[in-house]
Every structure is written in C-alpha cells, then in structure tokens.
Scaffold this active site. Structure first.
Site, PDB file in Angstrom:
ATOM      1  N   LYS A 283     -10.096  35.710 -38.093  1.00 15.40           N
ATOM      2  CA  LYS A 283     -10.432  34.347 -38.530  1.00 15.40           C
ATOM      3  C   LYS A 283     -11.271  34.442 -39.805  1.00 15.40           C
ATOM      4  CE  LYS A 283     -11.126  30.792 -35.515  1.00 15.40           C
ATOM      5  NZ  LYS A 283     -11.759  29.917 -34.515  1.00 15.40           N
ATOM      6  N   GLU A 368     -12.162  22.499 -19.710  1.00 13.85           N
ATOM      7  CA  GLU A 368     -13.051  21.386 -19.348  1.00 13.85           C
ATOM      8  C   GLU A 368     -12.962  21.041 -17.861  1.00 13.85           C
ATOM      9  OE1 GLU A 368     -11.204  21.496 -22.057  1.00 13.85           O
ATOM     10  OE2 GLU A 368     -12.612  21.249 -23.716  1.00 13.85           O
ATOM     11  N   ARG A 396      -9.596  15.056 -20.123  1.00 18.03           N
ATOM     12  CA  ARG A 396      -8.762  15.896 -19.236  1.00 18.03           C
ATOM     13  C   ARG A 396      -9.499  16.327 -17.974  1.00 18.03           C
ATOM     14  NH1 ARG A 396      -6.807  21.221 -22.327  1.00 18.03           N
ATOM     15  NH2 ARG A 396      -5.534  19.662 -23.327  1.00 18.03           N
TER      16      ARG A 396
HETATM   17  C1  LIG Z   1      -9.058  20.660 -24.777  1.00 18.53           C
HETATM   18  C2  LIG Z   1      -9.786  21.100 -26.018  1.00 18.53           C
HETATM   19  N1  LIG Z   1     -11.049  21.523 -25.895  1.00 18.53           N
HETATM   20  C3  LIG Z   1     -11.746  21.893 -26.994  1.00 18.53           C
HETATM   21  C4  LIG Z   1     -11.158  21.843 -28.228  1.00 18.53           C
HETATM   22  C5  LIG Z   1     -11.959  22.183 -29.463  1.00 18.53           C
HETATM   23  N2  LIG Z   1     -11.386  23.324 -30.154  1.00 18.53           N
HETATM   24  C6  LIG Z   1     -10.630  23.190 -31.221  1.00 18.53           C
HETATM   25  S1  LIG Z   1     -10.072  24.641 -31.810  1.00 18.53           S
HETATM   26  C7  LIG Z   1     -10.943  25.491 -30.607  1.00 18.53           C
HETATM   27  C8  LIG Z   1     -10.905  26.972 -30.550  1.00 18.53           C
HETATM   28  C9  LIG Z   1      -9.476  27.418 -30.465  1.00 18.53           C
HETATM   29  O1  LIG Z   1      -9.475  28.831 -30.361  1.00 18.53           O
HETATM   30  P1  LIG Z   1      -8.080  29.542 -30.531  1.00 18.53           P
HETATM   31  O2  LIG Z   1      -7.067  28.879 -29.694  1.00 18.53           O
HETATM   32  O3  LIG Z   1      -8.338  30.974 -30.301  1.00 18.53           O
HETATM   33  O4  LIG Z   1      -7.658  29.267 -32.037  1.00 18.53           O
HETATM   34  P2  LIG Z   1      -8.339  29.871 -33.359  1.00 18.53           P
HETATM   35  O5  LIG Z   1      -9.279  28.785 -33.871  1.00 18.53           O
HETATM   36  O6  LIG Z   1      -9.064  31.118 -32.990  1.00 18.53           O
HETATM   37  O7  LIG Z   1      -7.199  30.097 -34.297  1.00 18.53           O
HETATM   38  C10 LIG Z   1     -11.585  24.616 -29.770  1.00 18.53           C
HETATM   39  C11 LIG Z   1     -12.424  25.019 -28.625  1.00 18.53           C
HETATM   40  C12 LIG Z   1      -9.825  21.389 -28.304  1.00 18.53           C
HETATM   41  N3  LIG Z   1      -9.181  21.275 -29.496  1.00 18.53           N
HETATM   42  N4  LIG Z   1      -9.161  21.043 -27.198  1.00 18.53           N
HETATM   43 MG   LIG Z   2      -8.890  32.489 -31.521  1.00 22.23          MG
END
Ligand SMILES: Cc1ncc(C[n+]2csc(CCOP(=O)(O)OP(=O)(O)O)c2C)c(N)n1
Ligand SMILES: [Mg+2]
Ligand SMILES: CC(=O)[C@@H](O)[C@H](O)COP(=O)(O)O
Length: 625
Positions: A283, A368, A396
């Site tokens: 990232k 969640e 959710r």
């Molecule tokens: C249900 C839900 N909870 C929290 C979030 C907030 N959120 C957005 S991106 C993220 C992290 C995602 O991590 P990953 O899937 O590994 O993607 P990366 O950013 O590392 O590419 C979170 C927690 C969300 N989008 N949806």
């Molecule tokens: Mg990730």
C-alpha cells in the site's frame, strides 16, 4: 506523448512492451499523487494496485469479462485505463468522478457501494447467472483485499463458490497486509504464512535457474525436486486454507511484477474452476510519504502537499479524537470499560485507548457484526464494551444490536462516528440511517451530543447504563465551538428562549445551525425557542411538555427524515393529543449524489437559511389557518 494518454481502453494496454508497461506504471503513480493530492481520496490503496490492475486488464477482456472491486476504493487505476483520466480533477466532487466504481460512468464498472466483503457474493451470483445463460466464455474476477477478506460476508460467498467447481470464479486476493492498520486475526496470520511461500517459490525458481546450468543431470535433479514439490510445500509451507476449502490456490505472486502476475492470471484463466490468486502488494508503493506513513500508508487522505505529504487543511479537534481522549480518561476510572473497533482504530479515535489499555482493546477486522456480537459476550461477562464504528457500517450489524444487545438488555455502548451526512465519499457512506434504524430497537437509549461538553457528559451517562444498549452519535469532522445552554430542564437543554410560539428541536451537532436559523427568524419577526434534547431515544417527557406549550414545532436532524427523531416526536405528540403544528426537517434522499457535506446538507434543506424559511413558512401557514 505520455503513455497514459495513449490508453483509452484496456485493449490499448496489450500493445505495450514490458518496458513501456514499467514506464506506464511510473506515469500512473505520478498521476495519482498529482491528482489525489488536490482532491483527496484513497491514494495509498491505489498506489498499491497499479501493476495488478494493468495485468488484470491485459489478461481479461473487460467489460465482456467482469472485474469486481471489493470496497472499490482501489479502482482509480481501473478508471484510468478505462478512459477516465481526463475526469480525475473532479474526483469525489459534486458532478465529478465517483471515488468508487460507478455504472453511470462506465460499462467496466459494477459494484458502486463501498461496503467491504461483498464482491465475492456478486461474483457467486454472476457465476450462477452465467451458468444459466450458458455464456461459459465470460470470466468473472473479484479483487478482494486482505482486510475485506476478514469480513464474514466474504466467507459466506467463499463457502458457496468453493462448493461449485463447475462455476469458475477468479478471486484475486490483494494482500498488502493491511486494512488501515495491519490486518488482524487468524486469517491475517495464515496469509502471512502463505506470503513466506514467496521465499519458497523464489527458492524453487533459484533452484531451477541454478540447475538449468548443470545440464541433463541438473534437469533430473530439478524434475525430482519439482515432483516432490507438494511434499516440500507441505513441509516448508502451510497448507493453504483455501485448498482445503476446495479452491485452487495460486501464489503468492509478486503483485508488482506484471510478467509474474500475467503468468499467474493466465493459469487462473485456464483453470476453469474457482481459483484464488494470492498477490502480495504494498500500500502506498512509489510515494515515499505514503510508504513511510506507519499509521495507514495514506489509506484515505484530504488534500496534501505532494512534495511532503503533509495535510493542507488540518481539521482541528475532531469528534473521533475527542471521543477517544475522553474514553481514555474514563477508562482509568472504569476498569470494566473495553473498546472494540472493526479494523479502523485510528479513524474512530481509539489509537490512544489501544496504546494505554492494550489488553482492553479489540480490533476484530472488518467484521461489524462480530464486533457487536462479541460485545454481547464481553457484557455478559460483566464488562462494559464500547463499540466504535461508522454509522453507515453499523447498518450491517443491526440484527446484532437488536437480538444480541437489546433482547439480552446488555450494557454495551455503540459510538457511532460519521453519523449523518459525510458527503464526498458518495451515497454509500452517509451515516443517515442510525437515528431511524435504532428507533426500532426496544430499550436502546441514544444520545446526540452537540459539542465537547455534551459529548463528555453523554458518553459518561451512557457508560453508566448497565441494563440496555446505548448509542452516542456524532458527525465526521471538527467538533467546533461549544454551545452552552441557558438552562437544563429534565434532560433537555434550552439553548435559546423566547415568548414566541415556535419551538425548534435541534438534534446533536445541528444545534449551532438551528441557533443561526433562529437569529434569521428573529430578523424576520419570528421569535423561537431552541432546545437540544441530548438523549433522542427515549425522548424526555419535558420535551413533550415544551412542545405542547407551542403552536409550531420544527425538528432538525442530520439523518433520515422518515423514522427519525422528528417522526417519533410527531407520533408521541399525536398520541398525547397535542395539536401543535409539527414540521420535521431531515435528509429525505438516503442516497444523495456525492459532494461536500455542506452541499448535501444544503440539498437536504438543513442550512440555517433553509431551516429559517421552513419555520417562517410554518408560522405563516398556521396564522393563515
Ligand atoms: C463494512 C465496511 N467496514 C469498514 C469499511 C471501511 N474500510 C474501507 S477500506 C478498509 C480497509 C480495506 O482493507 P483491504 O480490503 O485490505 O483493502 P486495501 O485498502 O488494503 O487495499 C476499511 C476498513 C468498509 N468500507 N466497509
Ligand atoms: Mg489490505
Ligand atoms: C473506503 C472506506 O470506507 C473508508 O476508507 C472511508 O472512505 C473513510 O472515510 P473517512 O475519510 O471519513 O475516514
């Protein structure tokens, strides 16, 4: 001419040489930094998927093949290579490019919301539909982050996908080891163990190269090694969980090596079975301030100085930080208080608590429902959990609030951050549902602080409740200046008092806007009394008594108009036979177009001027009647 300007559609990528692809990746990184530094957005995640996106669009034939992005915050590169580079100056702005895939923008886009862990469900559904239509030539590819893979919904889908070897889905695990913070849990550990495979695979490659030079004898040795690969694999590396499920597993693959990615993707394409391609990415790659940012590698940023990465508009004390600081103070007095986050410790203000009280802090991943469900377990064991999450993501977990918290009458406090209109993150991020959804939860008590003192008070009041769930909700951004009350009557804060016959009921942070509206009303000859109910569920009897003493009552809330506080007050006044003329002001469009918070609030009629107009109109119509 810059290579990026030659890319109008994915097919253009297939004409590029390896050297040109490397140059294009460089150009894309510069483009992302240049634009997102101005507009804000998900810079880190997108810097991490440059090569992966190029390899995907060179290997698969979107839009005939379906490319799904879980969460979708990492789809900027996908947008760049599907002809939308010219629109990036309007990213996340009213009328501009969405920060997530958007079907109105492109046939290459599918899932528009930003809620994690759902892409595999779409893939499973689309694979079933493809089976029914007989269109076996269409590939379905879902890119899922390691964080999104910690969400329960992803495993519900994997369970179904793995059960149908004849329904191929290509699952790209974009594993950068992080959600915001490092991804947590057993799955994260498993992925990390698989990542060590990288060493194992490199060793095999090295062995092949070394033995290639040793002529026929060397080939014999390598073939023996390769034949023993499964045994070596089992011995040296963990048995991939996914293979045990019945999914083919390819990887780990260097997610920044386009050739290696394309080799793996071609294998996956030829699999004709559900297959996981485990890609290792970083990232923020290619932009030093993001690479060095240990908090979250510039996961989501506001406008920054591209040279230094420093924020251009620091927001001052945010609601999240104010909450987190107060919780640390309370926790010193209350050893029973524990805190839970769903993979967003920094965003919800719990970093300080996690540092001070690591044993009392729990990050459950993007889960969640489990966050709330595990809070029930903690509460049953005599603790007082505080679950901090965004309003839109609370949606959710409503069943867990109902059945695990309320039915059992458990003292758990939900801290609902980003409640109300958020704006630039698009329609799926506004936290406008909580006031309406939670009104239906029997026994749950809900507060909406208007400033720092009321945040502190109402949080402490909530933590005193041991026989019912409580909720505290506040918006995104800065807390702003205090709004001191003239007096408090039975829990209701009177902020402005006048002999006039108009009562304005202001919920939470909109109190300041309501007071500005009252000033505008006074300039137009309409005197108003403004109150803040503080606890919006259940409503205080004093609020009903106040309302009964006024001819016109106007309620103002940063949440859905239907089913919110105003609707409940209207209903309770009617039940009490009060004849006041009640006007409910709130968000009527649950999915407003992206824009700034101010733009969306204005569109919802929640500015001082529009509130004043509503009050004056109500008085005029009452007078005319
Ligand atoms: C249900 C839900 N909870 C929290 C979030 C907030 N959120 C957005 S991106 C993220 C992290 C995602 O991590 P990953 O899937 O590994 O993607 P990366 O950013 O590392 O590419 C979170 C927690 C969300 N989008 N949806
Ligand atoms: Mg990730
Ligand atoms: C994609 C996602 O859901 C989060 O990254 C969200 O965009 C963060 O919102 P804030 O910027 O309000 O923390």
């Amino acid at each position: 001419m810059p290579l990026l300007e030659r890319i109008n559609e994915p097919a253009d990528l297939r004409q590029l040489s390896p050297a040109q692809l490397t140059a294009l990746a460089e150009e894309i990184r510069h483009f992302l930094v240049r634009h997102v530094a101005k507009t804000g957005g998900h810079l880190g995640p997108n810097l991490g998927v440059v090569e992966l996106t190029l390899a995907l669009h060179r290997t698969f034939d979107s839009p005939r093949d379906i490319l799904l992005w879980d969460v979708g915050h990492q789809a900027y590169v996908h947008k760049l290579v599907t002809g939308r580079a010219a629109e990036f100056s309007g990213l996340r702005q009213r009328g501009g490019l969405s920060g997530y895939p958007s079907r109105s923008e492109s046939a290459h886009d599918h899932i528009e919301h930003s809620h994690a862990s759902m892409a595999l469900s779409y893939a499973d559904g689309m694979a079933k539909a493809r089976g029914l239509s007989g269109d076996s030539g269409r590939h379905i590819v879902a890119v899922v982050g390691d964080g999104a893979l910690t969400g329960g919904a992803a495993w519900e889908a994997l369970n179904s996908i793995a059960a149908a070897p004849d329904r191929p889905v290509v699952i790209i695990v974009n594993d950068n080891g992080r959600s915001y913070a490092p991804t947590v849990g057993g799955l994260a550990r498993h992925l990390a163990a698989l990542r060590t495979h990288a060493g194992y695979e490199q060793m095999l490659k090295w062995g092949k190269r070394a033995l290639d030079g040793a002529g026929p004898a060397g080939h014999t040795v390598y073939r023996a090694l390769h034949a023993a690969k499964q045994g070596i694999k089992d011995a040296l590396a963990p048995q991939a969980l996914f293979e045990d499920l019945g999914l083919k597993y390819l990887g780990p693959v260097d997610g920044h090596d386009i050739a290696a990615l394309e080799e793996a993707l071609e294998l996956a394409k030829a699999c004709h079975a559900p297959v996981i391609v485990h890609c290792i990415t970083r990232k923020g790659l290619g932009y030093r301030p993001a690479e060095e940012d240990e908090t979250d590698h510039f996961h989501g940023i506001g406008a920054i100085d591209p040279l230094t990465g420093s924020q251009l508009r620091p927001s001052g004390l945010t609601w999240s930080a104010a909450f987190g600081q107060e919780l640390v103070t309370v926790a010193a007095e209350r050893p029973d208080v524990v805190a839970i986050t769903a993979a967003m410790p920094g965003s919800v203000g719990l970093t300080g608590f996690a540092t001070e009280y690591p044993a009392r802090f729990f990050d459950v991943g993007i889960a969640e429902q489990h966050a709330v469900g595990s809070a029930a377990g903690l509460a049953m064991a005599g603790l007082h959990p505080v679950v901090a999450l965004y309003g839109t993501f609370l949606n959710r977990a409503v069943d867990q609030v109902l059945m695990d918290l309320a039915l059992h009458r458990l003292g758990v406090t939900l801290v609902i951050d980003r409640a109300g209109v958020t704006g630039d993150d698009g329609p799926s991020h506004n936290g406008v549902w909580d006031l309406a959804l939670l009104q239906s939860v029997p026994g749950l008590r809900m507060a909406a602080p208007r400033d720092l003192p009321t945040l502190h008070e109402e949080l402490r009041e909530a933590l005193e409740v041991a026989d019912a769930p409580t909720a505290i909700r506040f918006p995104r951004g800065a807390v702003g200046p205090g709004v001191p009350p003239l007096r408090r009557a039975d829990g209701v804060d009177v902020l402005r008092e006048s002999p006039g016959g108009v009562l304005v009921v202001a919920v939470g942070a909109l109190a300041r806007t309501a007071l500005e509206a009252a000033d505008l009303c006074a300039q137009r000859g309409v005197e108003t009394t403004v109150v803040d109910p503080r606890w919006v569920k259940p409503l205080s009897p004093e609020l009903l008594r106040l309302a009964a003493r006024h001819q016109v009552v106007v309620t103002v809330e940063d949440g859905l108009r239907t089913g919110g506080v105003g609707t409940v007050l209207l209903q309770e006044l009617a039940d009490a036979g009060v004849t006041a003329d009640v006007r409910v002001l709130g968000v009527t469009d649950g999915f407003p177009e992206q824009g700034t918070r101010a733009e969306v609030l204005a569109e919802a009629g929640l500015t001082a001027r529009s509130i004043a107009d509503a009050v004056v109109r109500a008085v005029a119509s009452r007078t005319a009647a």
